[in-house]
Design an enzyme around this catalytic site. Structure first.
Site, PDB file in Angstrom:
ATOM      1  N   ARG A 123       0.831  -1.196   0.000  1.00 59.53           N
ATOM      2  CA  ARG A 123       0.000   0.000   0.000  1.00 59.53           C
ATOM      3  C   ARG A 123       0.865   1.244   0.000  1.00 59.53           C
ATOM      4  NH1 ARG A 123      -4.500   1.262   4.624  1.00 59.53           N
ATOM      5  NH2 ARG A 123      -2.635   1.353   5.916  1.00 59.53           N
TER       6      ARG A 123
ATOM      7  N   THR B  77      -1.032   7.597  -1.058  1.00 58.90           N
ATOM      8  CA  THR B  77      -2.336   7.476  -1.731  1.00 58.90           C
ATOM      9  C   THR B  77      -3.207   6.401  -1.109  1.00 58.90           C
ATOM     10  OG1 THR B  77      -1.552   5.809  -3.310  1.00 58.90           O
ATOM     11  CG2 THR B  77      -1.219   8.126  -3.886  1.00 58.90           C
TER      12      THR B  77
ATOM     13  N   ASP C 279      -0.740  -3.185  12.678  1.00 61.99           N
ATOM     14  CA  ASP C 279      -0.299  -3.673  11.377  1.00 61.99           C
ATOM     15  C   ASP C 279      -0.004  -5.166  11.494  1.00 61.99           C
ATOM     16  OD1 ASP C 279       1.738  -4.464   9.288  1.00 61.99           O
ATOM     17  OD2 ASP C 279       1.317  -2.412   8.628  1.00 61.99           O
TER      18      ASP C 279
ATOM     19  N   ASP D   7       3.583  -6.351  10.446  1.00 64.93           N
ATOM     20  CA  ASP D   7       4.604  -5.974  11.417  1.00 64.93           C
ATOM     21  C   ASP D   7       4.542  -6.855  12.646  1.00 64.93           C
ATOM     22  OD1 ASP D   7       5.711  -4.005   9.872  1.00 64.93           O
ATOM     23  OD2 ASP D   7       4.583  -2.372  10.791  1.00 64.93           O
TER      24      ASP D   7
END
Length: 209
Positions: free
Chosen positions: A104, A108, A200, A203
């Protein structure tokens, strides 16, 4: 409209609750990703087509059921989807595996494709596309579009946590895809993270937070 299934099994809810905890270790989080994925997959595979097959038991000949056709293919979205695939392969170790690489763009929030490798006969198989998080829906949308461009029609999407925004985007873009969700959360924050979420997933799986 897509069929959206939010899991209500107590084991799934319990394990996701542990995953949400900030204090959960990388080792435990990684194991839970596989376990919850396996439980969601169990539900997602409930209506797979079956065929009769004659076999011989130690006692007598009989007719049993087996999964029909070219069987199954698990496609994790890299990198976080890999440990979901591990859990699914525990139940169906003969399933083939494909990989789709997306990341990602932090500015944006749009997905960028960098890798795609699928079995040659993927279009003949039931595809289980897996990614821990359905946030904006961009990555799942892009991955499903990529699969469809390769002639694949039988697609189911599995995730651990989803935001309503991602579910809405995905179901509008792909009303023919069944969506299986471990837990449906409240909303996305300004950074595109699911709230309350679990952080996340990549992560936390790989210890890179």
């Amino acid at each position: 409209m897509s069929n959206v299934y939010v899991m209500d099994h107590p084991l799934i809810q319990h394990k996701i609750g542990i995953m949400r905890k900030k204090s959960t270790s990388t080792k435990e989080f990684r194991a839970l990703v596989s376990e919850v994925a396996m439980l969601i997959y169990y539900e997602a595979s409930r209506n797979l087509p079956l065929a009769d097959k004659e076999i011989e038991t130690p006692i007598a000949k009989t007719v049993v059921k087996e999964i029909a056709g070219k069987k199954l293919c698990v496609v994790p979205i890299l990198r976080a989807g890999m440990h979901m695939a591990d859990g699914i392969l525990t139940l169906t170790p003969n399933a083939k595996v494909g990989h789709i690489g997306l990341y990602r763009d932090e500015k944006t929030l749009e997905p960028v494709e960098y890798f795609c490798k699928l079995p040659q006969d993927a279009s003949e198989r039931e595809i289980f596309l897996v990614d821990p998080m359905l946030a904006t829906g961009g990555s799942a949308d892009a991955a499903i579009t990529l699969l469809k461009r390769r002639g694949i029609k039988k697609i189911r999407f599995l995730c651990l946590i989803a935001a309503p925004e991602g579910v809405e985007k995905l179901t509008k873009a792909h009303p023919d895809v069944d969506v299986y969700i471990g837990a449906l959360d409240d909303h996305l924050n300004e950074k595109g993270y699911i709230v309350p979420g679990l952080g996340d997933a990549g992560d936390r799986i790989y210890g890179t937070k």
